[in-house]
Scaffold this active site. Sequence first.
Site, PDB file in Angstrom:
ATOM      1  CG  ASN A  17      -7.938  -1.822  -5.075  1.00 54.87           C
ATOM      2  OD1 ASN A  17      -7.144  -2.718  -4.745  1.00 54.87           O
ATOM      3  ND2 ASN A  17      -8.226  -0.802  -3.841  1.00 54.87           N
TER       4      ASN A  17
ATOM      5  CG  ASP B 262      -1.948   0.903   1.028  1.00 54.15           C
ATOM      6  OD1 ASP B 262      -2.500   1.746   0.089  1.00 54.15           O
ATOM      7  OD2 ASP B 262      -2.844   1.212   2.331  1.00 54.15           O
TER       8      ASP B 262
HETATM    9  C1  IPE Z   1      -5.351  -2.883  -0.103  1.00 56.19           C
HETATM   10  O1  IPE Z   1      -4.892  -1.208  -0.261  1.00 56.19           O
HETATM   11  C2  IPE Z   1      -5.307  -3.212  -1.413  1.00 56.19           C
HETATM   12  C3  IPE Z   1      -4.048  -3.596  -2.034  1.00 56.19           C
HETATM   13  C4  IPE Z   1      -2.777  -3.245  -1.593  1.00 56.19           C
HETATM   14  C5  IPE Z   1      -4.020  -4.035  -3.596  1.00 56.19           C
HETATM   15  P1  IPE Z   1      -6.232  -0.267  -0.476  1.00 56.19           P
HETATM   16  O2  IPE Z   1      -5.580   1.057  -0.525  1.00 56.19           O
HETATM   17  O3  IPE Z   1      -7.084  -0.496  -1.508  1.00 56.19           O
HETATM   18  O4  IPE Z   1      -7.002  -0.190   0.994  1.00 56.19           O
HETATM   19  P2  IPE Z   1      -7.844   0.837   1.851  1.00 56.19           P
HETATM   20  O5  IPE Z   1      -8.742   1.411   0.949  1.00 56.19           O
HETATM   21  O6  IPE Z   1      -7.042   1.897   2.296  1.00 56.19           O
HETATM   22  O7  IPE Z   1      -8.572  -0.025   2.811  1.00 56.19           O
HETATM   23  C1  IPE Z   2      -1.667   0.236  -3.348  1.00 52.50           C
HETATM   24  O1  IPE Z   2      -1.283   1.556  -3.312  1.00 52.50           O
HETATM   25  C2  IPE Z   2      -1.678  -0.605  -4.696  1.00 52.50           C
HETATM   26  C3  IPE Z   2      -3.171  -0.566  -4.926  1.00 52.50           C
HETATM   27  C4  IPE Z   2      -4.347  -0.697  -4.200  1.00 52.50           C
HETATM   28  C5  IPE Z   2      -3.310  -0.948  -6.381  1.00 52.50           C
HETATM   29  P1  IPE Z   2      -2.559   2.576  -3.266  1.00 52.50           P
HETATM   30  O2  IPE Z   2      -3.133   3.036  -4.672  1.00 52.50           O
HETATM   31  O3  IPE Z   2      -3.784   2.214  -2.272  1.00 52.50           O
HETATM   32  O4  IPE Z   2      -1.805   3.851  -2.681  1.00 52.50           O
HETATM   33  P2  IPE Z   2      -2.320   4.917  -1.530  1.00 52.50           P
HETATM   34  O5  IPE Z   2      -3.058   4.102  -0.560  1.00 52.50           O
HETATM   35  O6  IPE Z   2      -3.736   5.590  -2.105  1.00 52.50           O
HETATM   36  O7  IPE Z   2      -1.285   5.857  -1.350  1.00 52.50           O
HETATM   37 MG    MG Z   3      -3.880   2.299  -0.409  1.00 53.35          MG
END
Ligand code: IPE
Ligand code: IPE
Ligand code: MG
Length: 246
Positions: free
Chosen positions: A72, A24
Site C-alpha cells: 500500500n 477492502d
Molecule cells: C488489500 O487491499 C490490503 C488491505 C485491505 C489493507 P488492496 O486494495 O491493497 O489489494 P489489491 O491491490 O486490490 O490487491
Molecule cells: C481498503 O480499501 C483499505 C486499504 C487498502 C488501506 P481500498 O483503499 O483498497 O479501497 P478500493 O479497493 O480502492 O475501493
Molecule cells: Mg482495494
Amino acid sequence: MGAQDSREISDQGKGPGHVAIIMDGNGRWAQARGKPRLFGHHAGAKRVREIVEACPDLGVKYLTIFAFSTENWKRTQAEVSGLMLLFRRYIQKEARDLFERGVRVRFIGDRIKLDSKLVDLMDELELMTSENDRVHLTIALNYGGRDEVARAARRLAHDVALGHILPQEVNEETLPKYLDTYVLPDPDLVIRTSGEARISNFLLWQSAYAEYEFIDTLWPDFSSEIFAGIINNFGKRTRRFGAVAI
Ligand code: IPE
Ligand code: IPE
Ligand code: MG
C-alpha cells in the site's frame, strides 16, 4: 485415522474461532459518493468497532483485520500519510473503549517503516490491553505475508548461525514460531469485502486450510448483520484438512 484428524473433521457445525478480514473497498465507496478516498477510509475505520463488538456473541474469539499492506506504500503520498494519521487518531480515540470492552489488541507487520509516534501508540495499546481476553483483535499494519515469512526466515537463519536451533529442526512446527502471528491460532475463515477474489499477500502461511468468503459489499457498508450471516454459513461447511469426511 488419528485422534487429531477425527477431532478436526468433527468441527463441522462449529463456528470459526478465528476470523480474518481483508477490509477492502473504502476507495470505491468514497468514489461512488463523489468524495476523496480518505473519506472512505474514515468510514471504514468506524465499522471496526461494530464488528469487534459482534464477535463474542458469534463465538469469534480471534479477529484479525488487514489495515495496511506492504504494497500500500505504492499509493499517493497524500493517501498514505492520511492513512498513517488515521491510524494514530484511531488508536488515540479507541484505546480506552477497547480496553474497557475486554479487547486484547495486537499488531502484526513490520514496524520499521512506520512513524515512531505511531509505533509508540501501538506499543502502548498492546501493553494496556495485554491482560484482556474477551476478544483478541489483531491489526495487520504494514503487513505482507511474503515479508513476514522472509523476516521469519532471516531470524531463523540467525538462530541457526548462533547454534540455537539445528537446520534439521526447522519444520512446520518450529518455523511458525518466528512469524508475527506466533501466539495466534490459524484463521478458520478469511472474509474479503468489495468483490475482489484474491488474498493480496494476507496471512499466506496461516491460511493454508482456511475457508474463504468473498463478498461484494464494500467495507464501509459491512454490518454486524452481514457478518453474522457469514458466520452462520460457515457452520454448514465441511472442513477436511486433506482427509475424507465422515
Ligand atoms: C488489500 O487491499 C490490503 C488491505 C485491505 C489493507 P488492496 O486494495 O491493497 O489489494 P489489491 O491491490 O486490490 O490487491
Ligand atoms: C481498503 O480499501 C483499505 C486499504 C487498502 C488501506 P481500498 O483503499 O483498497 O479501497 P478500493 O479497493 O480502492 O475501493
Ligand atoms: Mg482495494
